[in-house]
Design a protein around this motif. Structure first.
Motif, mmCIF file in Angstrom:
data_model
loop_
_atom_site.group_PDB
_atom_site.id
_atom_site.type_symbol
_atom_site.label_atom_id
_atom_site.label_comp_id
_atom_site.label_asym_id
_atom_site.label_seq_id
_atom_site.Cartn_x
_atom_site.Cartn_y
_atom_site.Cartn_z
ATOM 1 N N ASP A 146 -4.447 13.407 -9.023
ATOM 2 C CA ASP A 146 -3.904 14.472 -7.961
ATOM 3 C C ASP A 146 -4.774 14.689 -6.666
ATOM 4 N N MET A 147 -5.737 15.020 -7.007
ATOM 5 C CA MET A 147 -6.763 15.383 -5.985
ATOM 6 C C MET A 147 -6.919 14.361 -5.041
ATOM 7 N N LEU A 148 -7.114 13.239 -5.522
ATOM 8 C CA LEU A 148 -7.489 12.094 -4.360
ATOM 9 C C LEU A 148 -6.060 11.710 -3.692
ATOM 10 N N LEU A 196 -5.529 13.703 -0.568
ATOM 11 C CA LEU A 196 -6.194 13.466 0.889
ATOM 12 C C LEU A 196 -5.572 12.788 2.007
ATOM 13 N N PRO A 197 -5.744 13.355 3.151
ATOM 14 C CA PRO A 197 -5.032 12.735 4.164
ATOM 15 C C PRO A 197 -5.029 11.120 4.179
ATOM 16 N N ARG A 198 -6.028 10.377 3.955
ATOM 17 C CA ARG A 198 -6.227 9.003 3.837
ATOM 18 C C ARG A 198 -6.423 8.567 2.462
ATOM 19 N N VAL A 199 -5.470 8.260 1.648
ATOM 20 C CA VAL A 199 -5.862 7.891 0.149
ATOM 21 C C VAL A 199 -6.346 6.768 0.121
ATOM 22 N N VAL A 200 -7.369 6.735 -0.698
ATOM 23 C CA VAL A 200 -8.080 5.303 -1.315
ATOM 24 C C VAL A 200 -7.552 4.934 -2.520
ATOM 25 N N LEU A 229 -15.839 21.588 -4.568
ATOM 26 C CA LEU A 229 -14.629 21.555 -4.959
ATOM 27 C C LEU A 229 -14.085 22.972 -5.662
ATOM 28 N N ARG A 230 -14.973 23.213 -6.532
ATOM 29 C CA ARG A 230 -14.997 24.474 -7.221
ATOM 30 C C ARG A 230 -14.715 25.712 -6.439
ATOM 31 N N VAL A 231 -15.355 25.766 -5.178
ATOM 32 C CA VAL A 231 -15.050 26.973 -4.375
ATOM 33 C C VAL A 231 -13.907 26.700 -3.025
ATOM 34 N N GLY A 232 -13.154 25.655 -3.550
ATOM 35 C CA GLY A 232 -12.058 25.241 -2.591
ATOM 36 C C GLY A 232 -12.372 24.520 -1.434
ATOM 37 N N ARG A 233 -13.602 23.805 -1.283
ATOM 38 C CA ARG A 233 -13.730 23.134 -0.099
ATOM 39 C C ARG A 233 -13.134 21.619 -0.324
ATOM 40 N N THR A 234 -12.926 21.218 0.831
ATOM 41 C CA THR A 234 -12.029 19.797 0.984
ATOM 42 C C THR A 234 -13.276 18.807 0.953
ATOM 43 N N LEU A 235 -13.093 17.541 -0.028
ATOM 44 C CA LEU A 235 -13.799 16.638 -0.121
ATOM 45 C C LEU A 235 -14.067 15.881 1.047
ATOM 46 N N ASP A 236 -15.178 15.576 1.952
ATOM 47 C CA ASP A 236 -15.418 14.692 3.043
ATOM 48 C C ASP A 236 -15.675 13.537 2.499
ATOM 49 N N LEU A 237 -14.403 12.946 2.888
ATOM 50 C CA LEU A 237 -14.295 11.130 2.290
ATOM 51 C C LEU A 237 -15.319 10.518 3.474
ATOM 52 N N ASN A 238 -15.331 10.903 4.623
ATOM 53 C CA ASN A 238 -16.162 9.880 5.555
ATOM 54 C C ASN A 238 -17.566 10.009 5.104
ATOM 55 N N LYS A 239 -18.091 11.208 4.730
ATOM 56 C CA LYS A 239 -19.677 11.402 4.311
ATOM 57 C C LYS A 239 -19.512 10.528 2.848
ATOM 58 N N ALA A 240 -18.660 10.488 2.013
ATOM 59 C CA ALA A 240 -18.763 9.881 0.878
ATOM 60 C C ALA A 240 -18.890 8.428 0.861
ATOM 61 N N ARG A 241 -18.058 7.866 2.239
ATOM 62 C CA ARG A 241 -17.965 6.501 2.558
ATOM 63 C C ARG A 241 -19.756 6.143 2.984
ATOM 64 N N VAL A 254 0.996 -1.281 -0.106
ATOM 65 C CA VAL A 254 -0.032 -0.065 -0.060
ATOM 66 C C VAL A 254 0.749 1.305 -0.098
ATOM 67 N N ARG A 255 1.933 1.026 0.555
ATOM 68 C CA ARG A 255 2.900 2.202 0.312
ATOM 69 C C ARG A 255 4.363 1.810 0.119
ATOM 70 N N LEU A 256 4.985 2.800 -0.374
ATOM 71 C CA LEU A 256 6.651 2.965 -0.456
ATOM 72 C C LEU A 256 7.390 3.553 0.406
ATOM 73 N N ASP A 257 8.468 3.433 0.229
ATOM 74 C CA ASP A 257 9.447 4.570 0.821
ATOM 75 C C ASP A 257 9.967 5.539 0.100
ATOM 76 N N ARG A 258 9.159 5.830 -1.135
ATOM 77 C CA ARG A 258 9.421 6.931 -1.917
ATOM 78 C C ARG A 258 8.260 7.116 -2.646
ATOM 79 N N PRO A 259 8.081 8.277 -3.326
ATOM 80 C CA PRO A 259 6.776 8.704 -3.975
ATOM 81 C C PRO A 259 6.607 7.552 -5.121
#
Length: 446
Positions: A259-261, A264-268, A147-159, A22-27
């Motif tokens: 890029d947008m996803l 996010l702090p907790r990327v899916v 998103l068009r006005v700069g709000r952050t996606l509420d991923l918890n609500k999306a779930r 799920v993650r690497l030690d580099r981008p």
């Protein structure tokens, strides 16, 4: 039985086939890997990881046999723990495997499909489904506008909204599939994202995915076009053909979505892969990277089919809606070229010739709304008869299962001859939805 999702950082020398990285030690973008998060399927994958990384993070689900998972993790060595991630068994499943086909061949491990059975009838589920659909539709609209006005996606609500829809689909998918037939040209972008989410989740159920995979697939469908929040509104709504420059801007939504996803702090990871790759084609002529069959993540292949189907059957700024049958014929025609051939076949079987929500005319003149499919005979769905042979409202609506060959007024079995557009003969699908489709119990008043 309770399971815990755990993550473990290991040295690349400890990698084994079946582990979910799920993650690497580099981008990710600094490596040769096309997918952000994947299951190690062959020794070549291990060799590639070892040549480009020193440490990776793996993820899996394990049976919780102790009260505190953190204590269990601290007492267990990395060497003994890696077996928890080594392939799915009856008591442990690798989670979030968007790129892994359900039943693979060759050196890859195959997995048995899960068979789901509808728990309630569609007329019982429709009211719950309508509430979930309305909530999810409102949220889908707020995603793009926010998103068009700069709000952050509420991923918890999306779930949350996706999980509610998936719960309905697991009870009976036909209720929400019926609701996807309601189309509003002015709300196309939001409705399309929601419909792709619902259709993808229903498709995942038919494919026999794990329940958690179905939820991830539904979330990925909801967010697949999130990059369009950066496309100018006048370009999205342009009625005529796009210029080459405008095409370039439009196609960039795949990169923007990734890029947008990723930000996010907790990327899916599955959602990232779908947003980035759902316009790729098996023949390498897709965008943004021109990937070929084996390089395209599995969930992206699923969403590519669903995305195409819902777009074709919707009224858009630059094209009229076409019938479900036309859309399925297009998908069938491009199987093996644009779409995965096995997935294309399975999707055609899911939707059927007459999908829930279709308005159909009988050979003897009666008109009905399809409310459920019959997997064993797609030409004989479950319907509500809402017009008689003279196109008049009957005294009472009738619920019919055409598979049982009920007889019409002249003693012959009902037979569908064609699908007609919403609004034909005064039949407006929305009105029937508003009445909950418990129509066999009501007077014919809509």
């Amino acid at each position: 039985m309770r399971y815990e999702t755990v993550e473990l950082e290991i040295d690349v020398s400890e990698l084994r086939v079946g582990m979910h990285v799920v993650r690497l030690d580099r981008p990710w973008e600094d490596t040769d890997f096309l997918i952000q998060g994947f299951v190690v399927q062959r020794q070549e994958d291990i060799d590639a990881l070892q040549s480009q990384c020193r440490r990776v993070v793996i993820e899996g689900k394990v049976k919780n046999t102790e009260p505190d998972i953190s204590q269990r993790k601290s007492r267990t060595s990395a060497k003994s723990r890696f077996s928890m991630f080594h392939g799915p068994t009856s008591e442990q499943e690798i989670s979030n495997r968007p790129q892994e086909p359900i039943a693979e061949t060759g050196n890859s491990r195959s997995r048995k499909r899960i068979t789901y059975i509808n728990k309630v009838s569609v007329d019982r589920e429709i009211q719950k489904a309508s509430g979930h659909y309305a909530e999810a539709k409102s949220f889908a609209d707020s995603i793009m506008s926010g998103l068009r006005v700069g709000r952050t996606l509420d991923l918890n609500k999306a779930r949350e909204v996706v999980d509610n829809c998936v719960d309905s689909i697991l009870r009976n998918e036909d209720a929400l599939l019926l609701l996807t037939k309601l189309k509003n040209k002015d709300k196309y972008t939001a409705e399309h994202s929601l419909n792709v989410s619902i259709l993808s989740a229903a498709f995942g159920k038919k494919l026999g995915l794990l329940e958690e995979e179905i939820r991830t697939l539904g979330l990925s469908g909801l967010l697949h076009d999130i990059g369009k929040a950066k496309v100018p509104v006048d370009l999205l709504q342009k009625p005529g053909p796009l210029t080459p420059e405008e095409h370039g801007i439009m196609q960039n939504h795949a990169n923007w979505g990734r890029d947008m996803l990723m930000a996010l702090p907790r990327v899916v990871h599955a959602a990232v892969d779908v947003a980035y790759n759902h316009h790729e084609r098996l023949d390498g002529r897709g965008y943004p990277r021109g990937l070929v069959d084996s390089q395209i993540p599995y969930f992206a292949k699923i969403v590519a089919i669903v995305d195409t189907y819902d777009a074709i059957t919707s009224n858009r700024a630059y094209d009229r809606a076409r019938s479900s049958r036309e859309a399925l014929e297009i998908i069938h025609r491009f199987r093996g070229i644009q779409f995965d051939p096995e997935l294309a076949r399975e999707f055609v079987l899911l939707i059927g010739i007459y999908p829930p929500g279709a308005i159909v005319e009988m050979k003897s003149g009666e008109v009905a709304i399809v409310i459920g499919s019959n997997p064993k005979n797609r030409r004989k769905p479950k319907v509500v008869l809402v017009r008689d042979e003279n196109k008049q409202r009957p005294a009472k609506y009738r619920l019919l299962d055409l598979q049982t060959e009920p007889l019409n007024s002249v003693g012959e079995p009902f037979e569908i001859i064609k699908e007609v557009p919403d609004g034909t003969y005064g039949i407006v699908l929305q009105r029937f939805i508003d009445n909950g489709l418990t129509l066999e119990l009501n007077d014919a008043s809509v």
